[in-house]
Every structure is written in structure tokens, then in C-alpha cells.
Design an enzyme around this catalytic site. Structure first.
Site, PDB file in Angstrom:
ATOM      1  CE1 TYR A  82     -27.505  34.662  -3.858  1.00  0.00           C
ATOM      2  CE2 TYR A  82     -27.355  34.237  -1.509  1.00  0.00           C
ATOM      3  CZ  TYR A  82     -27.413  33.782  -2.793  1.00  0.00           C
ATOM      4  OH  TYR A  82     -27.398  32.431  -3.046  1.00  0.00           O
ATOM      5  CG  HIS A 105     -20.462  26.916  -0.063  1.00  0.00           C
ATOM      6  ND1 HIS A 105     -21.643  26.215  -0.054  1.00  0.00           N
ATOM      7  CD2 HIS A 105     -20.783  28.165   0.329  1.00  0.00           C
ATOM      8  CE1 HIS A 105     -22.633  27.009   0.325  1.00  0.00           C
ATOM      9  NE2 HIS A 105     -22.136  28.187   0.568  1.00  0.00           N
ATOM     10  CB  THR A 165     -29.521  28.142  -1.968  1.00  0.00           C
ATOM     11  OG1 THR A 165     -28.615  28.254  -3.081  1.00  0.00           O
ATOM     12  CG2 THR A 165     -28.843  27.449  -0.809  1.00  0.00           C
TER      13      THR A 165
END
Length: 781
Positions: free
Chosen positions: A584, A471, A597
Site C-alpha cells: 500500500y 486521522h 487518498t
């Protein structure tokens, strides 16, 4: 040692008879081709750098302006600002040649002035975000400023065909919100989560922070926002990802699935070969910058920065912090099969191998009778281990010799391919098969995925594929774009027998085994295997296929599909846990340079009121509909704010980082940054490439992907709105928590979606739309 001897391309020795020179023509030819390919890439990067630097102007327009400058000068006219004559004064003489040189110099100055004027005009235009807040309801009118803005942006954006990174210099910087605005938005977001006493206490902490240390911390962030390209992204990468010491498996890496409604081939080697070929084509488009940047509404560019590290990238463990290594080029991939590692060349005789030639290589691996050496089968468990422990083992046992060479081969590969020895199955009548499919991609058995690599492509024995991705280097939309590109062409890659199309032109190079000496670190490998086995046994996954309805019905309700699903998740969680939770939802900030993000907080005052109304039998249906519309509007505003740089959490995160650097303690920031996200959600985007024609191939869409739970007592929920009547939910939770259950939560989501549909259907029945008159004036039937 046989591999080492056979790899020697050139040797030189002095004997009593003179010089003795031995060399291998084929290996030297490979070295030559590799150098030629490298120089071609350097020249292409230089050319693309110039093109991107002057975008949206054309490079070719320089010759036009040069011709005009020459014509004006020799016709007796002056160039703008008399540039030609001013330059000519400083040249050695006034001959024809020097006059031509002065004309070219003047043309270059004028051309660069025009280029940078266009570029910064586009940058100023892209700073405008009013279009984001324009109503998209049927019948609503667009404001005059937005209409004018659209017209100018369309002209500048379509003036020249952009490359992948052409807009990077024109994208604005991420704006820094004021502390006061962030405090206001934060307090509003936590109001439904706190009782009156705790909310009053939090108000006091926020006000105290804003009036004291917050001002000082903000000044440092202002300085960083002026100096750096993006005031968030580098700290986000370092502190959220690279400094994390938890295992990447489950805790960080995410996965993506196949187009499960299609079965293109049942041959593992054929599917793997075609996917490899398509991935390498995508890599070539990135390297040559021929991949078109994603444009919102066809004209507003998104930042393409994350694409740079899609291939040839690995996360390297460190004792305190990891690092990302990106190799400029890689001419091989690494294949993992039955515990053995193979280096598989992807170039031969000056070109990339074709799918049919790659299939030959993979079939050789599948037919091989090789068995793993001691420790090799479980070696990848080290990448799923605690990062500091893996770093210590790496420094001790992999810093020299065969282990170092083989580990570098894996880390420098374009990507890793895992040929699993079990099928990836799907059957609507047996939902547990799809759940197991997701588990194999999320973590596998803990040692058949190289979790440090940019991504591992996983291929089942029945030809189905998926991926597991690290990630740190990028967010899910980048992998989603790549995956869509593959599906768009994959459907055309097989013949009637299920093999790849075409005939090999030559016998491709044979994949070679990687050499290991793992006896000294067998204890560490065994410990890592035990730890990762415990980790994956603590995680459960449920993939819900919702086919009752999809975005088609949601649009009829005049509600954003994302807001619709988020409200359903709020209702489902409240019924599951009996309370509201900090939620979230990931939103992008790629409208800004190097944006990644931001967090949308779907649990709002409006959504909580609607959920309570749904649980209250005394509330009328009309009241519920109105309250959900208000909640959806509030959610949509929060999403828009997040995309436009007016979010809450990234600003608070950066303030917290500055406070730690200054060694200043803030009770407010300590509490905010320690709040658990018990419901972590994300929508998987699709439709990022026009190559996927869902009208022609409606089943050519991935089932999306997912990730592990963020909190030990919470849920991780990823969803993809896959069509007018199809939604996939990927739900994860810890089995060790008595309060969470993925199957129960999936049932609550299904029930929430059904209840919302019934609510709107009743509302539409009670309030039918007035009939539209026919063109002849009679009432419509």
C-alpha cells in the site's frame, strides 16, 4: 465548588429591601469580547463566501461594470441585450433614481454572467489531466494541447489572488472508473502475488463479478457520483475511520517530529509558548481564509476542504460508530502536565495572547505543585481504549456534572498541549534515542496523549516538540503543511537566553485546573490503562536516518525519487520475507473536490521481475538497470492514475459498501477487501509552503513522521526525502510477530539503497555521457 462560585458573572435576587444585583465587570467584559469576536468571524465568513462564490472574478469588478452600464445608458447607448430598458419596464416609474437602479440591476446580471462563465471555464480546464502524463525527462517536449491549456489556466488562476477555499467551486468531481477498467488494473496488480492456479481462479471471480452483480452495484455508484460532491470521501470517513472499533492509539493516529538537527531553545515553556502562538496564527489564517491554497506547479489547485477541521475538533466515541464534532470557535487550549489537566485561555482584553504572555501561563503550570485526583493521571487511557467500551464509559460517567463540563472543555479546545516530564533526545551516534523519540509521539505512555483530539502537541523538557494527530478529520499532508508553517517562523521566536521575545503587557489569566469526579469509573480507567499498555508494548519502532545519498543522486539516475525508494522497499521486503506482498502506498486525490487518498500498488509485474533480477547473479548490470527503469515507469504511471481518479482500491471499496447495503454477497469483493497490506507505506510531503527556506536554513526540516503497522504480520513504513543527501524512514511492526523485525528491515532498506546506488554507478561508468562541445567548437575536457 470554589471554581463554580468564582465563575458566576451575574446574580439577581429579591430581598425585603428590594432588588439585589451583583455582577463581575471583568467576566462580563470577557463575554462581550467573545461575542464581538464571534460576530466578526461571521461577517468575515459571509464576505469570504461571496468572494469565493465569484472567484476567479474580482468583487470590485462589479463597480466597474456598474459604472460602464450607467455611462452607456445616460449616453444614449444600449447595454448588452438591452437589459437596462427591459428591467426598467418592470419598475414603478422612469425617474432618474429608477433608471440608476435599473443600470445597477443590469450590471449585476452581466457581472454574474461573466463570473460564472469564468468559473465554469476554469472548472472545465481543471478536468483536463493530460499534463500529468507529460514526460518530464530532460529534452522532452510538452504537447501543444498541454501548452495551450497551461497558458489559459495561468491567466485564470492569476487573475485574482485566491483565498483558501476560492477554488472549491471550480474543482471537478472525482471521476468514477468503469468496472471493466478496474478489473483489468486489479488483475494486473495481483499477478506477481499469485501462482498460475490462484491467478486463474481470481480471473474467473473477477469476470463473474463484472458480468453479474458488478453492473448493478456500478449503477448505484454512478447515481452517487452525480448526486454527491465526492463518491468516496464520506463513506471512507465513516466506514474506514468512524465505524472502526479498534483503539486509535497505534492503529489509526499518526505522529510528526521536530526539526531534529536544530535546537532552538532548551526551555520547555518558551518552546511550547512559541509553538502555541504559531499554531493560533495558522488557525487565524484558516478562519480568515488568508492561507494560500496549495498549487501544483504554481497553477493547479489542490482541494482545501480538509483544513476546515484542523482546530477545535474532536472525535466522539459511539457504541457502534463515532462522530466528528467541530466547534466554530474556541478561546482556550487544554494543557496536560504530570497527570493534571488545565484550561488555558488564549484570548485576553480583546486580543490573542503573545508568545511571552503564553510563556508566563505555561511556567505557572510547570511550577504548580498540584497532584492528580484519583484516576486523573490515567484518564486519557480511555481515549486509547476500544471505541465501544470508551463510548459506554463516556455515556455512563461523563454525561453530567463536573466530568461532563471538563470533558467538554477538552473536546472544545483548539488543541491539546502535553508538557512531558522527560526529554525528547536525538544523537546520530545513538540511534535508539530517535527511536524512543518516535515512540513517545506515536503512543507516549498510553495516557499522556488525548487521542480523540484533532492533534496533541507534545513538548519535551529539553524544548523539542512533536505531535500526535487523529486521522479521521484529515490526512497527513494537512498536518505536514501546518508543521512546515511553524518551523518557517519558529527559528525567529527566541532571544539569546532561549526565552520568547518581547515583554508581557499585562499579567495573563491564570490557567485553571479541570475538576473531575472519577471514583465511579476507576475500574474502567484501570482496565483501559492495562489494555493500552499491552498495545504499546506490542509495537516496535525504528527511525532510520539515511545520509549516504538522497534525491540528488536519484535524479541523476533519471528516476522519480518516490519510485526509486519504492523499488528499494520492494527489494528490502523480498529479502526480509522471502516473498512479495500486497503493498500500500498512499496517494492524494486532492485534484478533485473533497478528495482524500487513493492507493498506489507498488508491487507490480515489472518491480517483481527487477527484484528477482537483483537476486539472480546471472543477470547483467545493464539488464538490471533497464528492468528497474521499466519498473519505475510503471510505478509512476500507477501513481499518476491514482491521482487522476483511475485507481483501484477506492472504487472496489465503494462497490463493497453498496453490496453490503443491498445485502448482496460477492465472493470477489469479499476476497479483495480481506487481503492484508503487509507492507503499508507513505511519503511525508514537504515544501508545501514557501516560508521554509532550506537554502538559508538547511536544518529547518522535520524528520517526518510515522504510523503503526496495518497488519499484525507486516510493516508500516513512512519516509521523507528531506534533502539532496538525507532520507528518514519510520518503520513499525508488531513485536508479537516472529516474521517481522524493524531493525532487520531497516538494515535491508539500507542494503537495498546501497545496492541500487552501486548498480547505477557502474552503469554510469560503463556508459558515460558524451562530452558536450564548448561554444568555440573545441571538445570539452
Amino acid at each position: 465548588m470554589a471554581e463554580a462560585h468564582s465563575a458566576v458573572a451575574f446574580s439577581f435576587a429579591i430581598t425585603h429591601e428590594g432588588f439585589d444585583i451583583n455582577y463581575d465587570h471583568e467576566v462580563l467584559n470577557l463575554v462581550w469580547n467573545s461575542g464581538v469576536r464571534s460576530w466578526k468571524k461571521r461577517l468575515a465568513r459571509a464576505r469570504n463566501g461571496v468572494r469565493n462564490g465569484v472567484y476567479p472574478a474580482h468583487i470590485q469588478s462589479l463597480w466597474l461594470i456598474s459604472a460602464i452600464a450607467l455611462g452607456l445608458h445616460f449616453a444614449g447607448y444600449q447595454a448588452p441585450f438591452n437589459l437596462t430598458n427591459r428591467i426598467l419596464v418592470h419598475l414603478p416609474s422612469n425617474t432618474i433614481n429608477w433608471q440608476v437602479a435599473a443600470c445597477f440591476a443590469a450590471a449585476l446580471v452581466i457581472w454574474l454572467s461573466i463570473c460564472f462563465t469564468m468559473r465554469y471555464t476554469l472548472k472545465l480546464l481543471l478536468m483536463y489531466k493530460g499534463w500529468m502524463y507529460e514526460s518530464r525527462a530532460p529534452g522532452s517536449r510538452v504537447s501543444l494541447p498541454t501548452m495551450l491549456w497551461v497558458a489559459v489556466v495561468r491567466v485564470l488562476s492569476s487573475w485574482n489572488k485566491p483565498g483558501l477555499y476560492s477554488f472549491q467551486g471550480s474543482l471537478p468531481r472525482l471521476p468514477l472508473p468503469s468496472v471493466s477498467d478496474t478489473m483489468t488494473r486489479y488483475l494486473r496488480s495481483v499477478r506477481p502475488l499469485l501462482d498460475d492456479d490462484n491467478y486463474t481462479r481470481m480471473e474467473r471471480l473477477a469476470k463473474e463479478f463484472e458480468q453479474t452483480i458488478g453492473k448493478k452495484l456500478q449503477w448505484y455508484l454512478i447515481l452517487k457520483s452525480w448526486w454527491s460532491t465526492n463518491y468516496v470521501s464520506d463513506w471512507w470517513e465513516e466506514y474506514v475511520y468512524l465505524r472502526g472499533r479498534s483503539p486509535l492509539c497505534v492503529n489509526s493516529n499518526f505522529y510528526g517530529t521536530d526539526a531534529i538537527f536544530m535546537n532552538l531553545t532548551d526551555k520547555q515553556a518558551a518552546r511550547a509558548a512559541n509553538v502555541i502562538s504559531l499554531l493560533l496564527n495558522f488557525r487565524r489564517l484558516i478562519e480568515h481564509q488568508e492561507l494560500q491554497p496549495i498549487m501544483v506547479q504554481g497553477m493547479i489547485p489542490l482541494c482545501s476542504w480538509q483544513y476546515e477541521r484542523t482546530f477545535n475538533t474532536a472525535r466522539i466515541p459511539g457504541l457502534e460508530t463515532d462522530r466528528i464534532i467541530h466547534y466554530r470557535d474556541s478561546n482556550h487550549i487544554v494543557v496536560l502536565h504530570k497527570g493534571c489537566y488545565y484550561k488555558m485561555p488564549i484570548y485576553y482584553k480583546g486580543r490573542i495572547l503573545r508568545p511571552c504572555e503564553l510563556q508566563v501561563q505555561i511556567e505557572e503550570i510547570l511550577k504548580a505543585k498540584a497532584t492528580p485526583v484519583d484516576g486523573e493521571e490515567h484518564l486519557a487511557a480511555l481515549t486509547a481504549w476500544n471505541r465501544s467500551k470508551w463510548a459506554e464509559a463516556r455515556n455512563t460517567f461523563f454525561s453530567r456534572g463536573a466530568n461532563h463540563v471538563s470533558l467538554r472543555t477538552i473536546e472544545s479546545a483548539a488543541f491539546v498541549l502535553s508538557l512531558d516530564d522527560e526529554p525528547f533526545e536525538f544523537d546520530l551516534a545513538r540511534p535508539e534515542l530517535l527511536d524512543n523519540f518516535g515512540k513517545k509521539l506515536l503512543h507516549g505512555n498510553g495516557y499522556n496523549r488525548w487521542f480523540d483530539k484533532c492533534f496533541t502537541v507534545c513538548v519535551g523538557t529539553n524544548g523539542r516538540v512533536g505531535f500526535n494527530a487523529e486521522h479521521t478529520w484529515a490526512d497527513a499532508p494537512v498536518l505536514g503543511h501546518l508543521w512546515e508553517y511553524i518551523f518557517g517562523d519558529d527559528i525567529y521566536g527566541y532571544d539569546e537566553t532561549g526565552n520568547t521575545k518581547g515583554t508581557p503587557e499585562f499579567q495573563p489569566p491564570t490557567p485553571t485546573r479541570l475538576s473531575w469526579d472519577l471514583t465511579p469509573c476507576l475500574t474502567q480507567i484501570e482496565e483501559a490503562t492495562i489494555d493500552v499498555t499491552k498495545l504499546i508494548n506490542e509495537v516496535n519502532l525504528r527511525i532510520l536516518v539515511h545520509q549516504e545519498y538522497g534525491k540528488g543522486f536519484m535524479k541523476k539516475c533519471r528516476i522519480s525519487p518516490d519510485a526509486y525508494i519504492q523499488m528499494a522497499l520492494q527489494l528490502a521486503y523480498y529479502r526480509d520475507a522471502g516473498r512479495f506482498s500486497l503493498t500500500y502506498e498512499a496517494s492524494m486525490t486532492r485534484l478533485f473536490r473533497e478528495g482524500r487518498t487513493e492507493t498506489v500498488r507498488p508491487c507490480t509485474i515489472e518491480s517483481a521481475a527487477w527484484v528477482k533480477a537483483m537476486q539472480n547473479p546471472n543477470t547483467t548490470n545493464d539488464e538490471r538497470v533497464k528492468m528497474m527503469q521499466d519498473a519505475a515507469d510503471r510505478h509512476q504511471l500507477g501513481y499518476q492514475d491514482a491521482m487522476c481518479g483511475r485507481g483501484i482500491d477506492r472504487h472496489l471499496f465503494c462497490l463493497y459498501v453498496v453490496s453490503k447495503y443491498l445485502e448482496v454477497d460477492s465472493p470477489f469483493l469479499n476476497e479483495v477487501l480481506s487481503e492484508p497490506w503487509r507492507l503499508s507505506t507513505s511519503q511525508t510531503p514537504h515544501g508545501q509552503t514557501p516560508k521554509m527556506d532550506l537554502k538559508k536554513h538547511p536544518n529547518c526540516i522535520s524528520a517526518g513522521g510515522g504510523f503503526g503497522p496495518v497488519a499484525d504480520d507486516g510493516y508500516g513504513v513512512s519516509y521523507i526525502i528531506a534533502g539532496e543527501n538525507l532520507i528518514f524512514f519510520h518503520i513499525s511492526a508488531k513485536t508479537t510477530c516472529q516474521q517481522t523485525d524493524v531493525h532487520r528491515f531497516a538494515g535491508n532498506i539500507s542494503q537495498a539503497l546501497a545496492d541500487i546506488r552501486s548498480m547505477f554507478e557502474k552503469h554510469m561508468k560503463d556508459h558515460p555521457k558524451p562530452a558536450k562541445p564548448l561554444t568555440n567548437g573545441t571538445a570539452s575536457k
